[in-house]
Scaffold this motif. Structure first.
Motif, PDB file in Angstrom:
ATOM      1  N   TYR A  43      58.538  80.452  47.759  1.00 45.78           N
ATOM      2  CA  TYR A  43      59.735  81.071  47.175  1.00 45.78           C
ATOM      3  C   TYR A  43      59.565  81.472  45.713  1.00 45.78           C
ATOM      4  CZ  TYR A  43      62.489  79.384  51.201  1.00 45.78           C
ATOM      5  OH  TYR A  43      63.001  79.166  52.459  1.00 45.78           O
ATOM      6  N   GLU A  44      58.449  81.103  45.075  1.00 41.91           N
ATOM      7  CA  GLU A  44      58.260  81.363  43.645  1.00 41.91           C
ATOM      8  C   GLU A  44      58.457  82.859  43.372  1.00 41.91           C
ATOM      9  OE1 GLU A  44      56.804  80.972  39.588  1.00 41.91           O
ATOM     10  OE2 GLU A  44      56.256  82.514  41.040  1.00 41.91           O
ATOM     11  N   PRO A  45      59.279  83.191  42.364  1.00 39.85           N
ATOM     12  CA  PRO A  45      59.650  84.609  42.198  1.00 39.85           C
ATOM     13  C   PRO A  45      58.496  85.540  41.851  1.00 39.85           C
ATOM     14  CG  PRO A  45      60.516  83.257  40.396  1.00 39.85           C
ATOM     15  CD  PRO A  45      59.991  82.316  41.421  1.00 39.85           C
ATOM     16  N   GLU A  46      57.534  85.091  41.041  1.00 41.69           N
ATOM     17  CA  GLU A  46      56.455  85.987  40.610  1.00 41.69           C
ATOM     18  C   GLU A  46      55.244  85.914  41.533  1.00 41.69           C
ATOM     19  OE1 GLU A  46      56.625  88.057  37.684  1.00 41.69           O
ATOM     20  OE2 GLU A  46      58.701  87.555  38.136  1.00 41.69           O
ATOM     21  N   LEU A  47      54.870  84.698  41.908  1.00 47.50           N
ATOM     22  CA  LEU A  47      53.628  84.504  42.642  1.00 47.50           C
ATOM     23  C   LEU A  47      53.839  84.204  44.122  1.00 47.50           C
ATOM     24  CD1 LEU A  47      52.184  82.033  39.952  1.00 47.50           C
ATOM     25  CD2 LEU A  47      51.773  84.490  40.062  1.00 47.50           C
ATOM     26  N   GLY A  48      55.084  83.960  44.526  1.00 45.73           N
ATOM     27  CA  GLY A  48      55.373  83.515  45.890  1.00 45.73           C
ATOM     28  C   GLY A  48      55.095  84.559  46.958  1.00 45.73           C
ATOM     29  N   ILE A  49      54.749  84.079  48.151  1.00 43.91           N
ATOM     30  CA  ILE A  49      54.366  84.978  49.243  1.00 43.91           C
ATOM     31  C   ILE A  49      55.571  85.731  49.809  1.00 43.91           C
ATOM     32  CG2 ILE A  49      54.569  83.257  51.096  1.00 43.91           C
ATOM     33  CD1 ILE A  49      52.016  84.425  52.287  1.00 43.91           C
ATOM     34  N   LEU A  50      56.757  85.119  49.739  1.00 43.92           N
ATOM     35  CA  LEU A  50      57.937  85.779  50.315  1.00 43.92           C
ATOM     36  C   LEU A  50      58.255  87.078  49.573  1.00 43.92           C
ATOM     37  CD1 LEU A  50      60.264  85.852  52.299  1.00 43.92           C
ATOM     38  CD2 LEU A  50      61.560  84.331  50.794  1.00 43.92           C
ATOM     39  N   ASN A  51      58.314  86.985  48.245  1.00 40.26           N
ATOM     40  CA  ASN A  51      58.578  88.204  47.470  1.00 40.26           C
ATOM     41  C   ASN A  51      57.436  89.212  47.618  1.00 40.26           C
ATOM     42  OD1 ASN A  51      61.060  87.396  46.636  1.00 40.26           O
ATOM     43  ND2 ASN A  51      60.491  86.923  44.534  1.00 40.26           N
ATOM     44  N   ALA A  52      56.219  88.693  47.725  1.00 41.76           N
ATOM     45  CA  ALA A  52      55.065  89.594  47.899  1.00 41.76           C
ATOM     46  C   ALA A  52      55.196  90.366  49.212  1.00 41.76           C
ATOM     47  CB  ALA A  52      53.767  88.787  47.881  1.00 41.76           C
TER      48      ALA A  52
ATOM     49  N   LEU B 242      58.012  91.023  50.803  1.00 38.35           N
ATOM     50  CA  LEU B 242      59.117  91.980  50.663  1.00 38.35           C
ATOM     51  C   LEU B 242      58.661  93.223  49.900  1.00 38.35           C
ATOM     52  CD1 LEU B 242      62.060  89.503  49.925  1.00 38.35           C
ATOM     53  CD2 LEU B 242      61.796  90.938  51.940  1.00 38.35           C
ATOM     54  N   ARG B 243      57.886  92.993  48.843  1.00 40.27           N
ATOM     55  CA  ARG B 243      57.362  94.140  48.070  1.00 40.27           C
ATOM     56  C   ARG B 243      56.425  94.959  48.954  1.00 40.27           C
ATOM     57  NH1 ARG B 243      56.035  90.149  44.161  1.00 40.27           N
ATOM     58  NH2 ARG B 243      57.832  89.776  42.816  1.00 40.27           N
ATOM     59  N   GLY B 244      55.647  94.277  49.760  1.00 45.12           N
ATOM     60  CA  GLY B 244      54.665  94.937  50.625  1.00 45.12           C
ATOM     61  C   GLY B 244      55.308  95.880  51.631  1.00 45.12           C
ATOM     62  N   VAL B 245      56.541  95.548  52.062  1.00 45.85           N
ATOM     63  CA  VAL B 245      57.204  96.420  53.050  1.00 45.85           C
ATOM     64  C   VAL B 245      58.270  97.298  52.392  1.00 45.85           C
ATOM     65  CG1 VAL B 245      56.749  94.893  54.999  1.00 45.85           C
ATOM     66  CG2 VAL B 245      58.856  94.587  53.680  1.00 45.85           C
ATOM     67  N   GLY B 246      58.186  97.384  51.064  1.00 44.93           N
ATOM     68  CA  GLY B 246      59.074  98.294  50.347  1.00 44.93           C
ATOM     69  C   GLY B 246      60.481  97.789  50.125  1.00 44.93           C
ATOM     70  N   LEU B 247      60.690  96.493  50.307  1.00 45.58           N
ATOM     71  CA  LEU B 247      62.028  95.931  50.088  1.00 45.58           C
ATOM     72  C   LEU B 247      62.111  95.237  48.733  1.00 45.58           C
ATOM     73  CD1 LEU B 247      62.679  94.481  53.675  1.00 45.58           C
ATOM     74  CD2 LEU B 247      63.734  96.500  52.648  1.00 45.58           C
ATOM     75  N   ASP B 248      61.656  95.915  47.711  1.00 48.18           N
ATOM     76  CA  ASP B 248      61.626  95.335  46.363  1.00 48.18           C
ATOM     77  C   ASP B 248      63.005  94.870  45.911  1.00 48.18           C
ATOM     78  OD1 ASP B 248      59.399  97.154  46.814  1.00 48.18           O
ATOM     79  OD2 ASP B 248      58.799  96.603  44.775  1.00 48.18           O
ATOM     80  N   SER B 249      64.029  95.595  46.348  1.00 39.46           N
ATOM     81  CA  SER B 249      65.378  95.262  45.870  1.00 39.46           C
ATOM     82  C   SER B 249      65.837  93.893  46.369  1.00 39.46           C
ATOM     83  CB  SER B 249      66.368  96.327  46.325  1.00 39.46           C
ATOM     84  OG  SER B 249      66.359  96.393  47.743  1.00 39.46           O
ATOM     85  N   LEU B 250      65.206  93.385  47.416  1.00 39.85           N
ATOM     86  CA  LEU B 250      65.609  92.075  47.950  1.00 39.85           C
ATOM     87  C   LEU B 250      64.890  90.910  47.281  1.00 39.85           C
ATOM     88  CD1 LEU B 250      65.822  92.755  51.808  1.00 39.85           C
ATOM     89  CD2 LEU B 250      67.675  92.679  50.143  1.00 39.85           C
ATOM     90  N   THR B 251      63.845  91.206  46.513  1.00 37.25           N
ATOM     91  CA  THR B 251      63.091  90.115  45.896  1.00 37.25           C
ATOM     92  C   THR B 251      63.959  89.429  44.855  1.00 37.25           C
ATOM     93  OG1 THR B 251      62.170  91.538  44.193  1.00 37.25           O
ATOM     94  CG2 THR B 251      60.882  91.291  46.205  1.00 37.25           C
ATOM     95  N   GLN B 252      63.811  88.113  44.779  1.00 40.71           N
ATOM     96  CA  GLN B 252      64.561  87.343  43.794  1.00 40.71           C
ATOM     97  C   GLN B 252      63.980  85.932  43.682  1.00 40.71           C
ATOM     98  OE1 GLN B 252      68.565  86.190  45.239  1.00 40.71           O
ATOM     99  NE2 GLN B 252      68.024  87.462  46.996  1.00 40.71           N
ATOM    100  N   ALA B 253      64.541  85.149  42.758  1.00 36.81           N
ATOM    101  CA  ALA B 253      64.135  83.746  42.629  1.00 36.81           C
ATOM    102  C   ALA B 253      64.964  82.960  43.634  1.00 36.81           C
ATOM    103  CB  ALA B 253      64.396  83.257  41.216  1.00 36.81           C
ATOM    104  N   TRP B 254      64.421  82.761  44.824  1.00 41.64           N
ATOM    105  CA  TRP B 254      65.200  82.176  45.923  1.00 41.64           C
ATOM    106  C   TRP B 254      65.723  80.797  45.570  1.00 41.64           C
ATOM    107  CZ3 TRP B 254      66.403  85.504  49.672  1.00 41.64           C
ATOM    108  CH2 TRP B 254      65.615  86.659  49.781  1.00 41.64           C
TER     109      TRP B 254
END
Lengths: 438, 294
Positions: free
Chosen positions: B127-136, B138-150
């Motif tokens: 869940y880590e906002p900068e290095l976490g796999i979840l945000n990565a 989301l960014r990978g599939v173009g859902l950047d707007s959903l990334t956050q510090a979970w």
């Protein structure tokens, strides 16, 4: 049969009563601390030096002391900065507090003193005594209450902005002299492809460190000290709201993580500077040598420090610094108080203090002369000198306030970071916590 | 021949009763006692304050937030670890290939073999906002707007913890339901098939009724577990930010060990005890009436 049943019940009841009676404290008469101790028995010590590189320090000293006094053994409990509060409370609640135990200053120390758990060390530790004279006077005073001295300050600590000189030079940024200059520098540093200021607030207290330093600048000292005591607190000086707003500005304008910072570990932020990915990082003196190591991307010659600059026109003390010594108390209920004092004299001897100040421990000893170019890194020497020159040392916000108020600040700091509460709302929660704690 | 006198039954159970008394019931009674006291561990003294700790609890917004979080935890766990797990177990056990059944059981069970503390730490980094796999991802599939510090946002922290818990506990529940389904005689499934019953009706008319005992047990375990959750919250958020992910036990811990308010902590412990005891008694009463036999 009834008699047998009665007997079983009676024995069970006796066992239950016996068990519930366990854990009571034992009153021990005050020892003559100036007399020669009896060098025998087991000394128990609770330290905050768990983990590397600190853990060998007390272990080595204990072994050396035992070699000098073979009938003295040691039982050392080593905790970390995060775990020691819980461990100490468990030991206090079970009447198993060690002979020597760690303490912060402020409300944290006061609880032991008021609870009769801290030995009055004045007879041997007053500033005009032989042993007391070896310490910096301000460090001793930080643990004094009603003119009596209750703890041996082991090392001093303070909060500074560590910065990467190379990144600052490349961005054409000079060391900021005002808070406003600091904010203005952030976009220029960001343009260098680095995070201007690394910040991780997962545990809440890193935010409190920013707040307390800003309070020192924006709120006069007498007002602060009045507000730290729930009996006299009002928390209504306008400098508080100003400080909270400034804290929000620095989080939003200077950190790469912004309102996401509550999800970032403090150690991640530390690593960001160590790996050269952040231009600044607000840190304790104790961390300087953890940031700059042989393996770090930032080199010693590029690492500089400065105090968080004061805002222009601030009403408080622009020369005040956040920091306080951390030290060891002697359990007033220990039957080995004199021996404990003798061991602490050994720990704070000039030679052992220099060992503490030097690599790999790098703890800025409170013993006069122990921190020098010969024993410590330039940044540590500079930090200690600045602490000594500070007009006022303001302790950690979560240590100088009572637990209810500290908790309100902790939650409020996180709310400010995420933007879920306004400064006024946070202050209102703090006032409510302070009122209920009165 | 003289007959040897046999000890009475109570003499045999006396040691167990004594141990239970000392280590279970005495602490429970002591907790009740502490909940009406103000206890200063540093001064070593306590004083009777009546129901003051319970009154404070009623007006404590964080306590109510914690109770809501536990209830959310219970609701999601019921959905995933009871009903979801039963459905999944039925699907897996319905597969023709034994090899696939074994492989899937193992795959689902693996997260349960990891301790909650380790899983919590693992997911902290997910869940880590900068290095976490979840945000990565989301960014990978173009859902950047959903990334956050979970774990760093008040609106998402507790849900992120609950999601991790489901991942960790789902496989264990599935395995238990798989065992319950395996105990159903194959004849019943075969008879249903011969009668032309499709897989959905078979699930509701054979599998669900005949796994009712296991379902009842799982509901008890899941609900009471949801009100005792501690490790994952402590590891991942410590109840923050701004107390948004506090649950009853972390708040109890915070009050006791953070604020030195052990009387208040004991009052919270009493509430947890009453809640879990109530859940257990209710479920025991329901399941006792509906014993499954075939």
């Amino acid at each position: 049969m009834n008699n047998v049943r009665l007997r079983v019940c009676a024995v069970s009841a006796a066992v239950l009563i016996g068990l519930t009676a366990c854990g009571g404290g034992t009153d021990v008469e005050a020892a003559d601390l100036t007399a020669e101790p009896e060098y025998e028995g087991t000394l128990s010590i609770l330290t905050k030096f768990g983990g590397e590189p600190l853990s060998p320090y007390f272990e080595d000293l204990a072994a050396e002391y035992t070699s000098l006094h073979p009938d003295v053994d040691f039982e050392i409990i080593q905790e970390t900065d995060q775990s020691i509060k819980d461990k100490t409370k468990t030991l206090v609640a079970s009447s198993a507090l060690p002979d020597i135990y760690f303490s912060w200053t402020g409300d944290y120390a006061d609880k032991f003193i008021e609870g009769g758990l801290a030995t009055d060390l004045t007879s041997v530790l007053a500033p005009d005594s032989e042993w007391g004279g070896t310490f910096g006077a301000a460090s001793l005073d930080a643990f004094a209450k009603d003119g009596k001295y209750y703890a041996v300050p082991l090392y001093n600590n303070g909060k500074f902005m560590g910065y990467n000189k190379a990144v600052f030079d490349a961005a054409g940024v000079a060391v900021p002299t005002t808070f406003e200059e600091l904010l203005a520098a952030c976009p220029k540093l960001e343009a260098q492809g680095v995070e201007p200021l690394a910040f991780g607030n997962k545990d809440g207290w890193p935010g409190l460190h920013f707040l307390q330093q800003l309070f020192a600048y924006n709120v006069p000292q007498d007002v602060l000290e009045k507000d730290f005591d729930p009996a006299t607190a009002t928390w209504d000086h306008p400098g508080y709201v100003k400080s909270l707003e400034e804290f929000q500005s620095v989080v939003q304008d200077c950190t790469g993580t912004g309102s996401d910072s509550n999800g970032v570990l403090y150690s991640t932020a530390q690593q960001a500077q160590s790996s050269g990915k952040a231009a600044m990082y607000f840190q304790e003196i104790l961390e300087f040598d953890s940031v700059v190591t042989d393996a770090s991307a930032i080199k010693a010659e590029d690492f500089g420090i400065f105090a968080l600059p004061a805002p222009e026109g601030a009403e408080g003390d622009p020369a005040a610094l956040e920091g306080s010594p951390e030290g060891m108390m002697v359990n007033a209920k220990s039957p080995r108080q004199a021996l404990a004092v003798d061991f602490l004299k050994f720990v704070t001897s000039k030679a052992n203090a220099e060992t503490l100040a030097g690599a790999p421990y790098s703890q800025p000893s409170t013993i006069v002369g122990a921190v020098s170019d010969a024993t410590a890194s330039p940044a540590v020497v500079e930090g200690v000198a600045e602490l000594n020159d500070a007009s006022y040392l303001l302790g950690w916000l979560d240590a100088v306030t009572v637990p209810d108020v500290a908790d309100a600040w902790l939650a409020g700091g996180e709310a400010l970071v995420s933007g879920s509460e306004t400064p006024e709302e946070v202050l209102s929660s703090v006032r409510a916590a302070s009122d209920s704690a009165e | 021949m003289r007959r040897r006198r046999r000890p009475r039954g109570w003499a045999w159970v006396a040691p167990a009763l004594l141990l239970l008394g000392v280590f279970v019931y005495l602490p429970l009674l002591q907790n009740l006692q502490y909940s009406v006291m103000k206890w200063d561990i540093y001064a070593g003294g306590s004083s009777f304050v009546g129901l003051a700790n319970y009154e404070k609890l009623a007006g404590d917004p964080v306590f109510w937030r914690a109770l809501f979080n536990n209830s959310a935890y219970a609701a999601v766990s019921l959905l995933c670890q009871v009903f979801g797990a039963l459905l999944l177990a039925a699907l897996v056990e319905g597969l023709r290939s034994e090899r696939w059944r074994r492989a899937l059981r193992a795959i689902y069970f693996v997260p349960s073999a990891i301790s909650l503390t380790v899983a919590g730490l693992l997911f902290y980094f997910v869940y880590e906002p900068e290095l976490g796999i979840l945000n990565a991802l989301l960014r990978g599939v173009g859902l950047d707007s959903l990334t956050q510090a979970w774990l760093g946002q008040e609106g998402t922290a507790i849900w992120a913890v609950i999601a991790m818990s489901q991942w960790q506990g789902f496989g264990y529940s599935t395995l238990l339901f798989a065992i319950a389904i395996q105990r159903i005689p194959q004849d019943l499934f075969d008879a249903a098939s011969l009668d032309g019953v499709g897989p959905i009706r078979r699930f509701f008319q054979v599998t669900v009724p005949l796994t009712r005992e296991m379902t009842g047990l799982m509901i008890i375990v899941t609900l009471s577990g949801a009100f005792q959750v501690f490790n994952e919250v402590m590891v991942m958020t410590s109840g923050g930010p701004n107390n948004s992910s506090q649950v009853l036990v972390t708040w109890l811990y915070r009050m006791g060990f953070g604020r030195n308010d052990f009387g208040y902590a004991a009052a919270i412990a009493t509430v947890i005890f009453v809640l879990t005891l109530g859940i257990a008694l209710l479920q025991l009463a329901i399941t006792r009436k509906r014993r499954v036999e075939w």
